[in-house]
Design a protein around this motif. Structure first.
Motif, PDB file in Angstrom:
ATOM      1  N   GLY A 103       1.063  -1.516  -0.207  1.00  0.00           N
ATOM      2  CA  GLY A 103       0.525   0.190  -0.388  1.00  0.00           C
ATOM      3  C   GLY A 103       1.019   1.485   0.509  1.00  0.00           C
ATOM      4  O   GLY A 103       0.047   2.362  -0.254  1.00  0.00           O
ATOM      5  N   LYS A 104       2.217   1.229   0.146  1.00  0.00           N
ATOM      6  CA  LYS A 104       3.088   2.951  -0.203  1.00  0.00           C
ATOM      7  C   LYS A 104       3.419   2.302  -1.094  1.00  0.00           C
ATOM      8  O   LYS A 104       4.514   4.158  -1.859  1.00  0.00           O
ATOM      9  CB  LYS A 104       4.306   2.044   0.927  1.00  0.00           C
ATOM     10  CG  LYS A 104       3.950   1.612   2.470  1.00  0.00           C
ATOM     11  CD  LYS A 104       5.265   1.219   3.029  1.00  0.00           C
ATOM     12  CE  LYS A 104       4.564   0.884   4.459  1.00  0.00           C
ATOM     13  NZ  LYS A 104       5.938   0.771   5.395  1.00  0.00           N
ATOM     14  N   GLN A 105       2.889   2.020  -2.398  1.00  0.00           N
ATOM     15  CA  GLN A 105       3.407   2.563  -4.382  1.00  0.00           C
ATOM     16  C   GLN A 105       2.470   1.807  -4.639  1.00  0.00           C
ATOM     17  O   GLN A 105       2.095   1.160  -4.661  1.00  0.00           O
ATOM     18  CB  GLN A 105       4.888   2.544  -4.202  1.00  0.00           C
ATOM     19  CG  GLN A 105       5.739   0.546  -4.356  1.00  0.00           C
ATOM     20  CD  GLN A 105       6.688   0.907  -5.005  1.00  0.00           C
ATOM     21  OE1 GLN A 105       7.669   0.840  -3.780  1.00  0.00           O
ATOM     22  NE2 GLN A 105       7.897   0.881  -5.959  1.00  0.00           N
ATOM     23  N   LEU A 106       2.766   2.438  -5.990  1.00  0.00           N
ATOM     24  CA  LEU A 106       2.062   1.839  -7.327  1.00  0.00           C
ATOM     25  C   LEU A 106       3.000   0.905  -7.908  1.00  0.00           C
ATOM     26  O   LEU A 106       4.382   1.478  -7.755  1.00  0.00           O
ATOM     27  CB  LEU A 106       1.620   2.975  -8.280  1.00  0.00           C
ATOM     28  CG  LEU A 106       0.903   4.272  -7.837  1.00  0.00           C
ATOM     29  CD1 LEU A 106       0.128   5.301  -8.026  1.00  0.00           C
ATOM     30  CD2 LEU A 106      -0.683   3.488  -7.614  1.00  0.00           C
ATOM     31  N   LEU A 107       2.645   0.387  -8.737  1.00  0.00           N
ATOM     32  CA  LEU A 107       3.831  -0.741 -10.067  1.00  0.00           C
ATOM     33  C   LEU A 107       2.529  -0.730 -11.599  1.00  0.00           C
ATOM     34  O   LEU A 107       1.578  -0.262 -11.533  1.00  0.00           O
ATOM     35  CB  LEU A 107       2.996  -2.271  -9.396  1.00  0.00           C
ATOM     36  CG  LEU A 107       3.434  -2.695  -7.509  1.00  0.00           C
ATOM     37  CD1 LEU A 107       3.181  -4.056  -7.506  1.00  0.00           C
ATOM     38  CD2 LEU A 107       4.822  -2.141  -7.454  1.00  0.00           C
ATOM     39  N   GLN A 108       3.595  -1.146 -11.800  1.00  0.00           N
ATOM     40  CA  GLN A 108       3.343  -0.175 -13.256  1.00  0.00           C
ATOM     41  C   GLN A 108       4.536  -1.320 -14.013  1.00  0.00           C
ATOM     42  O   GLN A 108       5.139  -1.670 -14.185  1.00  0.00           O
ATOM     43  CB  GLN A 108       4.086   0.757 -13.220  1.00  0.00           C
ATOM     44  CG  GLN A 108       4.764   1.193 -13.635  1.00  0.00           C
ATOM     45  CD  GLN A 108       4.812   2.987 -13.128  1.00  0.00           C
ATOM     46  OE1 GLN A 108       4.525   3.071 -14.879  1.00  0.00           O
ATOM     47  NE2 GLN A 108       5.455   3.906 -13.005  1.00  0.00           N
ATOM     48  N   TRP A 109       3.554  -1.895 -15.313  1.00  0.00           N
ATOM     49  CA  TRP A 109       3.603  -3.329 -15.946  1.00  0.00           C
ATOM     50  C   TRP A 109       3.683  -2.435 -17.427  1.00  0.00           C
ATOM     51  O   TRP A 109       2.173  -2.064 -17.565  1.00  0.00           O
ATOM     52  CB  TRP A 109       3.649  -4.240 -15.831  1.00  0.00           C
ATOM     53  CG  TRP A 109       4.664  -5.213 -16.464  1.00  0.00           C
ATOM     54  CD1 TRP A 109       4.092  -6.034 -17.496  1.00  0.00           C
ATOM     55  CD2 TRP A 109       6.486  -5.344 -15.798  1.00  0.00           C
ATOM     56  NE1 TRP A 109       5.936  -6.818 -17.769  1.00  0.00           N
ATOM     57  CE2 TRP A 109       6.890  -6.347 -16.213  1.00  0.00           C
ATOM     58  CE3 TRP A 109       6.762  -4.539 -14.909  1.00  0.00           C
ATOM     59  CZ2 TRP A 109       8.122  -6.881 -16.383  1.00  0.00           C
ATOM     60  CZ3 TRP A 109       8.315  -5.672 -14.040  1.00  0.00           C
ATOM     61  CH2 TRP A 109       8.633  -6.319 -15.238  1.00  0.00           C
ATOM     62  N   PRO A 110       4.326  -2.433 -18.811  1.00  0.00           N
ATOM     63  CA  PRO A 110       3.362  -2.754 -20.201  1.00  0.00           C
ATOM     64  C   PRO A 110       2.008  -3.589 -20.454  1.00  0.00           C
ATOM     65  O   PRO A 110       2.345  -4.624 -19.882  1.00  0.00           O
ATOM     66  CB  PRO A 110       4.433  -3.204 -21.107  1.00  0.00           C
ATOM     67  CG  PRO A 110       6.226  -2.705 -20.280  1.00  0.00           C
ATOM     68  CD  PRO A 110       5.943  -2.984 -18.440  1.00  0.00           C
ATOM     69  N   VAL A 111       1.626  -2.873 -20.745  1.00  0.00           N
ATOM     70  CA  VAL A 111      -0.586  -3.590 -21.122  1.00  0.00           C
ATOM     71  C   VAL A 111       0.185  -5.018 -21.923  1.00  0.00           C
ATOM     72  O   VAL A 111       1.130  -4.725 -23.090  1.00  0.00           O
ATOM     73  CB  VAL A 111      -0.390  -2.878 -21.956  1.00  0.00           C
ATOM     74  CG1 VAL A 111      -1.921  -1.791 -20.405  1.00  0.00           C
ATOM     75  CG2 VAL A 111      -0.031  -2.587 -22.779  1.00  0.00           C
ATOM     76  N   GLY A 265       9.632  -6.395 -10.088  1.00  0.00           N
ATOM     77  CA  GLY A 265       7.858  -6.840 -10.582  1.00  0.00           C
ATOM     78  C   GLY A 265       7.011  -5.101 -11.198  1.00  0.00           C
ATOM     79  O   GLY A 265       5.562  -5.258 -10.200  1.00  0.00           O
ATOM     80  N   GLY A 266       7.566  -4.646 -11.130  1.00  0.00           N
ATOM     81  CA  GLY A 266       7.079  -3.466 -11.133  1.00  0.00           C
ATOM     82  C   GLY A 266       7.260  -2.318 -10.108  1.00  0.00           C
ATOM     83  O   GLY A 266       6.225  -0.860 -10.732  1.00  0.00           O
TER      84      GLY A 266
END
Length: 333
Positions: A103-111, A265-266
């Motif tokens: 809950g402390k940051q966002l994760l992101q990865w190519p669609v 992991g993003g």
């Protein structure tokens, strides 16, 4: 709104052309946002991307229950070159964004839809790299490619000490100090992308592992100084070095002048603009390299040539250009 809802406040700063964000809670009645305790609300805080990423927008895709992020990359060459090209700036690839379990940051990865553009595939597996070894990845169009790679190493014993002073520095400075060429203990091990055949030009994405007082930490950097072009050093922030065991995975996309890297992991994303003058189109090459005295194993490397997007398809039936034909338009919907 709701008890189990987390809010994000993001800001794009024209001065730095970076994007910063905090996790928190929005109070609708007071129309006020409250950052979570312990998060930095300022320039030293979290960033969506740790280099050339600006003015992003998101939308929610209800069909897949995901939020999609689109970012913008500015140019990093001279203004006159932009004028000669007749354009400046480019949209980056779309990314799925979700909340880290902490809950402390966002994760992101190519669609995942980008996989539809994948063409010819080449692989490496269980490739050992001793100090000074480098292996070329052949068989793909490196100037437009999608690459997933996983590194492992037999031991953490050769990791160099982590200097506590680095925790107070911007990781850009630490990446500049360490560099990708200087020999070390556990790393730097790296990928050389958009590299010329004789390595006059290349963009290294490299890792270096350190031993801190209570755990090991890894620094992820991308350094385009080898391209003889102006580009800032790129790297992950030091506040939350990636915690590792004995495996490091990385995914990156190359699109001629754009390199987008995703790790942990993003948790880390780095987008850069590079302008090779030799390693262009079919003259661009990809290598894996180890400059540390600990043996590195390329457990798996999957690389794909990326096909061109289908864009600006001619429209045969242009009935909707005439407002009077709205009934025909409705029939076609």
């Amino acid at each position: 709104m709701g008890q189990n809802v987390k809010h994000v406040l993001k800001v794009s700063l024209d001065m730095t052309r970076y994007e910063y964000y905090t996790m928190g809670t929005y109070n609708k009645k007071k129309d006020k946002y409250f950052p979570d305790e312990g998060l930095v609300d300022g320039w030293a805080g979290l960033r969506l991307d740790y280099e050339n990423f600006y003015a992003s927008k998101t939308f929610f895709d209800p069909s897949t229950n995901r939020r999609i992020l689109w970012g913008w990359a500015n140019e990093s060459d001279a203004v006159q070159q932009d004028t000669n090209k007749g354009w400046a700036g480019i949209l980056l690839i779309p990314r799925k964004v979700w909340l880290d379990p902490s809950g402390k940051q966002l994760l992101q990865w190519p669609v995942v839809e980008l996989e539809k553009l994948r063409g010819h595939n080449v692989q490496l597996s269980n490739q050992k790299l001793n100090q000074g070894d480098h292996v070329q990845v052949k068989g793909i169009t490196v100037a437009q490619a999608d690459v997933d790679v996983t590194f492992s190493f037999p031991s953490l014993d050769k990791a160099e000490p982590f200097d506590p002073k680095w925790a107070k520095l911007d990781a850009l400075d630490v990446c500049a100090q360490k560099g990708s060429k200087a020999p070390g203990g556990l790393g730097p091990f790296r990928l050389l992308i958009l590299a010329s055949e004789n390595l006059e030009e290349f963009t290294p994405i490299f890792f270096k592992v350190f031993k801190a007082a209570d755990k090991h930490k890894v620094l992820l950097c991308s350094d385009a100084r080898s391209l003889k072009q102006y580009l800032l050093l790129l790297c992950s922030h030091l506040l939350n070095y990636l915690n590792i065991l004995l495996v490091i995975a990385l995914s990156f996309q190359i699109d001629h002048s754009v390199v987008e890297s995703f790790g942990a992991g993003g948790r880390i994303a780095i987008s850069s603009r590079v302008y090779p003058t030799i390693a262009v189109s079919e003259k661009a090459h990809l290598y894996v390299f180890n400059n540390g005295n600990e043996t590195i194993i390329v457990e798996n490397l999957n690389a794909w040539s990326m096909n061109l997007l289908v864009m600006n398809v001619p429209i045969k039936d242009r009935v909707w250009e005439n407002p009077r034909n709205y009934k025909e338009i409705i029939k076609k919907m």
